[in-house]
Design a protein around this motif. Sequence first.
Motif, PDB file in Angstrom:
ATOM      1  N   GLN A  40       0.816  -1.221   0.000  1.00 37.17           N
ATOM      2  CA  GLN A  40       0.000   0.000   0.000  1.00 37.17           C
ATOM      3  C   GLN A  40       0.852   1.274   0.000  1.00 37.17           C
ATOM      4  OE1 GLN A  40      -3.387  -0.694  -0.144  1.00 37.17           O
ATOM      5  NE2 GLN A  40      -2.594  -2.766  -0.262  1.00 37.17           N
ATOM      6  N   VAL A  41       2.008   1.216  -0.674  1.00 39.26           N
ATOM      7  CA  VAL A  41       2.926   2.364  -0.688  1.00 39.26           C
ATOM      8  C   VAL A  41       2.265   3.575  -1.337  1.00 39.26           C
ATOM      9  CG1 VAL A  41       5.104   3.248  -1.628  1.00 39.26           C
ATOM     10  CG2 VAL A  41       4.994   0.934  -0.662  1.00 39.26           C
ATOM     11  N   PHE A  42       1.653   3.376  -2.503  1.00 35.81           N
ATOM     12  CA  PHE A  42       1.069   4.495  -3.227  1.00 35.81           C
ATOM     13  C   PHE A  42      -0.234   4.969  -2.585  1.00 35.81           C
ATOM     14  CE2 PHE A  42       3.979   2.759  -6.310  1.00 35.81           C
ATOM     15  CZ  PHE A  42       4.475   3.884  -6.942  1.00 35.81           C
ATOM     16  N   LEU A  43      -0.999   4.030  -2.009  1.00 35.06           N
ATOM     17  CA  LEU A  43      -2.217   4.434  -1.301  1.00 35.06           C
ATOM     18  C   LEU A  43      -1.857   5.294  -0.096  1.00 35.06           C
ATOM     19  CD1 LEU A  43      -5.266   4.300  -0.924  1.00 35.06           C
ATOM     20  CD2 LEU A  43      -4.953   2.166   0.356  1.00 35.06           C
ATOM     21  N   THR A  44      -0.787   4.905   0.605  1.00 34.53           N
ATOM     22  CA  THR A  44      -0.328   5.699   1.749  1.00 34.53           C
ATOM     23  C   THR A  44       0.130   7.085   1.290  1.00 34.53           C
ATOM     24  OG1 THR A  44       0.364   3.678   2.886  1.00 34.53           O
ATOM     25  CG2 THR A  44       1.292   5.765   3.669  1.00 34.53           C
ATOM     26  N   GLU A  45       0.846   7.116   0.159  1.00 32.50           N
ATOM     27  CA  GLU A  45       1.288   8.404  -0.390  1.00 32.50           C
ATOM     28  C   GLU A  45       0.083   9.283  -0.737  1.00 32.50           C
ATOM     29  OE1 GLU A  45       3.460  10.216  -4.383  1.00 32.50           O
ATOM     30  OE2 GLU A  45       3.425   8.052  -4.045  1.00 32.50           O
ATOM     31  N   LEU A  46      -0.934   8.668  -1.358  1.00 35.28           N
ATOM     32  CA  LEU A  46      -2.140   9.417  -1.716  1.00 35.28           C
ATOM     33  C   LEU A  46      -2.802  10.000  -0.464  1.00 35.28           C
ATOM     34  CD1 LEU A  46      -4.408  10.331  -3.616  1.00 35.28           C
ATOM     35  CD2 LEU A  46      -5.425   8.058  -3.352  1.00 35.28           C
ATOM     36  N   LYS A  47      -2.940   9.188   0.574  1.00 37.98           N
ATOM     37  CA  LYS A  47      -3.594   9.670   1.798  1.00 37.98           C
ATOM     38  C   LYS A  47      -2.780  10.782   2.458  1.00 37.98           C
ATOM     39  CE  LYS A  47      -6.248   5.514   2.750  1.00 37.98           C
ATOM     40  NZ  LYS A  47      -6.568   4.452   3.708  1.00 37.98           N
ATOM     41  N   ARG A  48      -1.461  10.658   2.374  1.00 32.76           N
ATOM     42  CA  ARG A  48      -0.612  11.721   2.935  1.00 32.76           C
ATOM     43  C   ARG A  48      -0.814  13.020   2.156  1.00 32.76           C
ATOM     44  NH1 ARG A  48       3.605   8.949   3.026  1.00 32.76           N
ATOM     45  NH2 ARG A  48       4.521   9.595   1.040  1.00 32.76           N
ATOM     46  N   LYS A  49      -0.906  12.916   0.835  1.00 31.31           N
ATOM     47  CA  LYS A  49      -1.117  14.110   0.014  1.00 31.31           C
ATOM     48  C   LYS A  49      -2.501  14.714   0.271  1.00 31.31           C
ATOM     49  CE  LYS A  49       2.069  13.119  -3.787  1.00 31.31           C
ATOM     50  NZ  LYS A  49       2.214  12.903  -5.239  1.00 31.31           N
ATOM     51  N   LEU A  50      -3.507  13.846   0.424  1.00 30.05           N
ATOM     52  CA  LEU A  50      -4.862  14.344   0.693  1.00 30.05           C
ATOM     53  C   LEU A  50      -4.936  15.024   2.059  1.00 30.05           C
ATOM     54  CD1 LEU A  50      -6.997  11.384  -0.703  1.00 30.05           C
ATOM     55  CD2 LEU A  50      -6.733  13.658  -1.705  1.00 30.05           C
ATOM     56  N   GLU A  51      -4.213  14.468   3.021  1.00 27.08           N
ATOM     57  CA  GLU A  51      -4.187  15.097   4.346  1.00 27.08           C
ATOM     58  C   GLU A  51      -3.520  16.472   4.262  1.00 27.08           C
ATOM     59  OE1 GLU A  51      -2.939  14.008   8.961  1.00 27.08           O
ATOM     60  OE2 GLU A  51      -2.568  12.589   7.342  1.00 27.08           O
ATOM     61  N   ARG A  52      -2.447  16.549   3.447  1.00 28.17           N
ATOM     62  CA  ARG A  52      -1.789  17.842   3.256  1.00 28.17           C
ATOM     63  C   ARG A  52      -2.714  18.810   2.532  1.00 28.17           C
ATOM     64  NH1 ARG A  52       2.802  15.908   1.865  1.00 28.17           N
ATOM     65  NH2 ARG A  52       2.546  15.959  -0.404  1.00 28.17           N
ATOM     66  N   LYS A  53      -3.483  18.281   1.561  1.00 25.01           N
ATOM     67  CA  LYS A  53      -4.462  19.110   0.856  1.00 25.01           C
ATOM     68  C   LYS A  53      -5.501  19.662   1.829  1.00 25.01           C
ATOM     69  CE  LYS A  53      -3.530  18.634  -3.671  1.00 25.01           C
ATOM     70  NZ  LYS A  53      -3.451  19.752  -4.648  1.00 25.01           N
ATOM     71  N   GLN A  54      -5.917  18.820   2.771  1.00 25.21           N
ATOM     72  CA  GLN A  54      -6.896  19.278   3.753  1.00 25.21           C
ATOM     73  C   GLN A  54      -6.329  20.434   4.574  1.00 25.21           C
ATOM     74  OE1 GLN A  54      -8.959  16.459   6.599  1.00 25.21           O
ATOM     75  NE2 GLN A  54      -7.902  17.750   8.075  1.00 25.21           N
TER      76      GLN A  54
END
Length: 583
Positions: free
Chosen positions: A375-389
């Motif tokens: 889940q490397v890329f899913l984790t990256e996506l969630k990190r980016k979305l959290e930063r977007k928030q």
Amino acid sequence: MASEVYMSGPVCLIENVKGQLRAKQEALSFLSAIQQPVVVVAIVGLYRTGKSYLMNRLAGKRSGFSLGSTVQSQTKGVWMWCVPHPQKPDHTLVLLDTEGLGDVEKGDNQNDCWIFALAILLSSTFVYNSMGVINQQALDQLHYMTELTDRIRTRCSPKDHDLEDSDEYVSFFPDFVWNLRDFSLELKINGQPISADEYLENSLKFLQGTGQKEKDLNLPQACIRKCFPTKKFVFERPAPGKKLSQLESLQDQDLDSDFVEQVAEFCSYVFRSSKVKTISGGLRVNGRRLKCLVTTYVEAISSGSMPCMESAVLALAQTENSAAVKKAIAHYDQQMGQSVKLPTEMLQELLDLHKTCEKEAIKIFTENSFKDVNQVFLTELKRKLERKQGEICKKNEEASSDRCSALLQDIFGPLEEDVKQGVYCKSRGYCLFNQKIQQLKKKYYEESGKGVQAEEALKNYLQSREDIIDAILQTDQSMTEKEKEIEVEHVKAEATERAWKLLEETQRKNEQLMEQKEQRHQEHMRQLTQNKEEERAQLKEEYQRALEHKIREEKKIQQECERLEEENKHLREKEARRKCTIS
């Protein structure tokens, strides 16, 4: 619906210059534009055996791939022609014509082996073209097949994989079609008519004997039987004599009628039976993904390495998952941009909208991702979305602050002008000034669209005007000490109340953020479990397919052994009867 890409004619996909293979950018650009699933048909065989003619007919044309009319090989490297699939809507048929094997002008067969390996790695249907009957000479010419384990690895591990010990190749390899040109024998065995496919199966039977010579002779048959999930056979001579040199210009009525019928059957079989190119994990390949496979394999060969199918899948997964992250982020940005009007009145309103868009973005990523190991890329996506928030919450606060600053200036501007004019420098001036402040604060609260910084902005504004308020208070000579004390306490109480209100609001914001973070964590764990289960199911399915293929092949071999044993038994009995007769 995915767009179609039309090519007026073939282009060179992989050029062969002085023994060096190199992917051509023009062809790769064509592949990048193909969004549809691709059915890839590659043809390989000795030079001057009519490969290009068959590929032109698959393209629905009489010309395109170079035929040539001399003993000199015409096609160099690998040429590609992408056309709409004639029987599968929204699919693209990718035809790969390879340079002829065994060309004496090349000097050695190293390039032939790599061309052979690339055709297998890139295709979903692999067509082998040869002349005459299937005999030991024809099988000996398939030495390229026996060298595949020296050219292709299935796993990234450096451990060698022997075809006789590994059944993994059947999961990766394409369907196999053997075309025989100029075949003139009757299809009979022991006087009984047989089908073309039965002729191929009979030709792939192992020779008797356990010596090294028999093992070497049986190796091509073993490779074909173990590696290719489906095997098919076809052909005859197209036209008599010198007409072969004019094949592009000949009409069907000028050709042998059996040949015309067999070409039509060959094309029909390929159109009907050829599958979409897939890779390990069940991912259907489109043009962009096929481009990635081409560049990965050619770069490996050019660097002196062995092409590894697992490495190609991982490289493709890297590209696909990076693109899936970008696509998910783009969707999030689009949805938030369309749905959010800053500033929002409440923080929860923004958090709820973020949660909805985040869920949609993760769904889009999941639909477009492939083999996201750990889940490397899913984790990256969630990190980016959290930063977007965090970024949009900050923008929301800034928009609110700007709106409130402009509103405060508009509402309190006239009061500040009155203060400059000395309107409140008189008896009970402070009281009148304070009453005006309360009226203006009420008006401020009644205004909509202030956002989450409404209280903070008002507090900062009043604090910035404390010197003015103190000056008005000091000049109010007619106010009694008691009145002053009351007013002062009232002001302090209001300030304390505002401070508590601001503190409560800050605490509520933090609680909301923590609650949403916990919800995201729970959702992440659920998706992680689901993805792991799907991966296990996929691996189990692939293992089952390979196991079933192995069982079928072992059963055929067992039946062949039993047949041979039965023949030996009859021979022994016959010999025994002969000896009895003599005695």
